[in-house]
Design a protein around this motif. Structure first.
Motif, PDB file in Angstrom:
ATOM      1  N   MET A   1       0.824  -1.204   0.000  1.00 27.50           N
ATOM      2  CA  MET A   1       0.000   0.000   0.000  1.00 27.50           C
ATOM      3  C   MET A   1       0.858   1.254   0.000  1.00 27.50           C
ATOM      4  SD  MET A   1      -3.090  -1.094   2.604  1.00 27.50           S
ATOM      5  CE  MET A   1      -3.956   0.479   2.417  1.00 27.50           C
ATOM      6  N   GLN A   2       1.907   1.241   0.798  1.00 22.55           N
ATOM      7  CA  GLN A   2       2.808   2.390   0.828  1.00 22.55           C
ATOM      8  C   GLN A   2       3.495   2.589  -0.516  1.00 22.55           C
ATOM      9  OE1 GLN A   2       5.154   1.103   4.166  1.00 22.55           O
ATOM     10  NE2 GLN A   2       3.972   2.295   5.656  1.00 22.55           N
ATOM     11  N   SER A   3       3.874   1.491  -1.149  1.00 19.73           N
ATOM     12  CA  SER A   3       4.555   1.576  -2.449  1.00 19.73           C
ATOM     13  C   SER A   3       3.659   2.174  -3.524  1.00 19.73           C
ATOM     14  CB  SER A   3       5.033   0.188  -2.888  1.00 19.73           C
ATOM     15  OG  SER A   3       6.005  -0.319  -1.993  1.00 19.73           O
ATOM     16  N   HIS A   4       2.351   1.876  -3.440  1.00 17.46           N
ATOM     17  CA  HIS A   4       1.423   2.322  -4.479  1.00 17.46           C
ATOM     18  C   HIS A   4       0.600   3.538  -4.062  1.00 17.46           C
ATOM     19  CE1 HIS A   4       2.209  -1.032  -7.192  1.00 17.46           C
ATOM     20  NE2 HIS A   4       2.223  -1.823  -6.126  1.00 17.46           N
ATOM     21  N   GLY A   5       0.891   4.102  -2.894  1.00 18.05           N
ATOM     22  CA  GLY A   5       0.193   5.309  -2.465  1.00 18.05           C
ATOM     23  C   GLY A   5      -1.263   5.096  -2.115  1.00 18.05           C
ATOM     24  N   ILE A   6      -1.602   3.914  -1.630  1.00 17.57           N
ATOM     25  CA  ILE A   6      -2.977   3.599  -1.228  1.00 17.57           C
ATOM     26  C   ILE A   6      -3.091   3.783   0.279  1.00 17.57           C
ATOM     27  CG2 ILE A   6      -4.782   1.823  -1.199  1.00 17.57           C
ATOM     28  CD1 ILE A   6      -3.259   0.579  -3.616  1.00 17.57           C
ATOM     29  N   ARG A   7      -4.096   4.534   0.725  1.00 17.35           N
ATOM     30  CA  ARG A   7      -4.159   4.935   2.126  1.00 17.35           C
ATOM     31  C   ARG A   7      -5.084   4.079   2.990  1.00 17.35           C
ATOM     32  NH1 ARG A   7      -0.525   7.788   4.260  1.00 17.35           N
ATOM     33  NH2 ARG A   7      -2.055   8.307   5.860  1.00 17.35           N
ATOM     34  N   ARG A   8      -6.213   3.641   2.453  1.00 16.03           N
ATOM     35  CA  ARG A   8      -7.272   3.082   3.310  1.00 16.03           C
ATOM     36  C   ARG A   8      -7.112   1.587   3.514  1.00 16.03           C
ATOM     37  NH1 ARG A   8      -9.706   3.214   7.560  1.00 16.03           N
ATOM     38  NH2 ARG A   8     -11.983   3.138   7.705  1.00 16.03           N
ATOM     39  N   LEU A   9      -7.003   1.177   4.788  1.00 14.69           N
ATOM     40  CA  LEU A   9      -6.868  -0.233   5.168  1.00 14.69           C
ATOM     41  C   LEU A   9      -7.836  -0.554   6.291  1.00 14.69           C
ATOM     42  CD1 LEU A   9      -5.430  -3.019   5.257  1.00 14.69           C
ATOM     43  CD2 LEU A   9      -3.780  -1.981   6.841  1.00 14.69           C
ATOM     44  N   VAL A  10      -8.607  -1.617   6.103  1.00 12.34           N
ATOM     45  CA  VAL A  10      -9.484  -2.144   7.154  1.00 12.34           C
ATOM     46  C   VAL A  10      -9.158  -3.620   7.321  1.00 12.34           C
ATOM     47  CG1 VAL A  10     -11.853  -2.469   7.940  1.00 12.34           C
ATOM     48  CG2 VAL A  10     -11.293  -0.531   6.458  1.00 12.34           C
ATOM     49  N   CYS A  11      -8.875  -4.047   8.547  1.00 16.16           N
ATOM     50  CA  CYS A  11      -8.486  -5.438   8.740  1.00 16.16           C
ATOM     51  C   CYS A  11      -9.158  -6.028   9.981  1.00 16.16           C
ATOM     52  CB  CYS A  11      -6.968  -5.574   8.850  1.00 16.16           C
ATOM     53  SG  CYS A  11      -6.221  -4.620  10.171  1.00 16.16           S
ATOM     54  N   VAL A  12      -9.309  -7.331   9.940  1.00 12.64           N
ATOM     55  CA  VAL A  12      -9.943  -8.069  11.026  1.00 12.64           C
ATOM     56  C   VAL A  12      -8.887  -8.559  12.002  1.00 12.64           C
ATOM     57  CG1 VAL A  12     -11.302 -10.101  11.630  1.00 12.64           C
ATOM     58  CG2 VAL A  12     -11.852  -8.813   9.565  1.00 12.64           C
TER      59      VAL A  12
END
Length: 234
Positions: free
Chosen positions: A94-105
């Motif tokens: 995510m950091q490499s591709h500039g993606i910000r939103r993460l939701v995890c269980v």
């Protein structure tokens, strides 16, 4: 919205994928067994990848708006690393591709606290057994939470309670503090995952998702989870 869902072939992952598609989102469903994935649709792409494979995770994450992880494992006495190592791969991608939103269980067992009004037999008999049997899982989920919090992303960690199969989404509770109840319907968990990811709720927070309607008995959960009857995958 373009979503990528890890653990998509588990019970909760399939429900979250189905709901996201029904709401009109584009979904990449990531699973180690793509041939066994039961859903299809024009807005669905099924990607065969293992969350423990950093290169495969990087390819799967690229080009999306948000990441949802429903990865889970059964109770085991053996050391567990899939939560921490797999999520580290996701965060890096995510950091490499500039993606910000993460939701995890994660799990309510990571930082157990007695809730007000819990029955004595549940607190003193059932809970200690479940926590002891799930300790390798909970320890790794705790490591995962630390990785997520340190990752400089727009994250939300969801801690469900004892999972069971409900038939409909209920008026479940989302709380940042310990709420009475030790059960979470997979339908409710899937709904919470999509809502958090799509609507950007509770960014930078760890929340519990608790089902309060139509829950099973303590005995049913004890038999299923502690005695491994019916499995324990998310």
């Amino acid at each position: 919205m373009k979503l990528v869902i890890f653990g998509a072939n588990g019970p909760t992952g399939r429900l979250a994928t189905e709901q996201a598609l029904a709401e009109g989102h584009s979904v990449t469903a990531v699973t180690r067994r793509p041939d066994a994935f039961p859903l299809s649709g024009a807005a669905l792409r099924v990607a065969g990848a293992d969350i423990m494979d950093a290169e495969a995770v990087d390819h799967a994450v690229a080009g999306h708006d948000a990441v949802i992880s429903t990865v889970g494992v059964p109770y085991t006495k053996e050391p567990v690393t899939v939560y921490s190592e797999g999520t580290a791969n996701v965060v890096q991608a995510m950091q490499s591709h500039g993606i910000r939103r993460l939701v995890c269980v994660s799990s309510i067992g990571v930082n157990y606290e007695d809730a007000p009004g819990e029955a004595f037999i549940f607190r003193k008999l059932i809970v200690p057994v479940l926590l002891r049997m799930g300790r390798p899982l909970y320890d790794d989920a705790a490591r995962m939470e630390e990785i997520v919090r340190a990752g400089d992303l727009d994250w939300t960690i969801i801690r469900p309670a004892g999972l069971f199969d409900g038939t409909t989404t209920t008026d479940y509770v989302v709380s940042t503090t310990r709420h009475p109840g030790w059960f979470t319907s997979r339908k409710d968990l899937a709904d919470a995952l999509v809502r958090e990811g799509v609507d950007n709720r509770n960014v930078g927070a760890t929340v519990e998702v608790i089902t309060t309607q139509g829950v099973p008995s303590y005995f049913q959960v004890f038999v299923k989870e502690a005695l491994h009857i019916g499995g324990n995958k998310k």
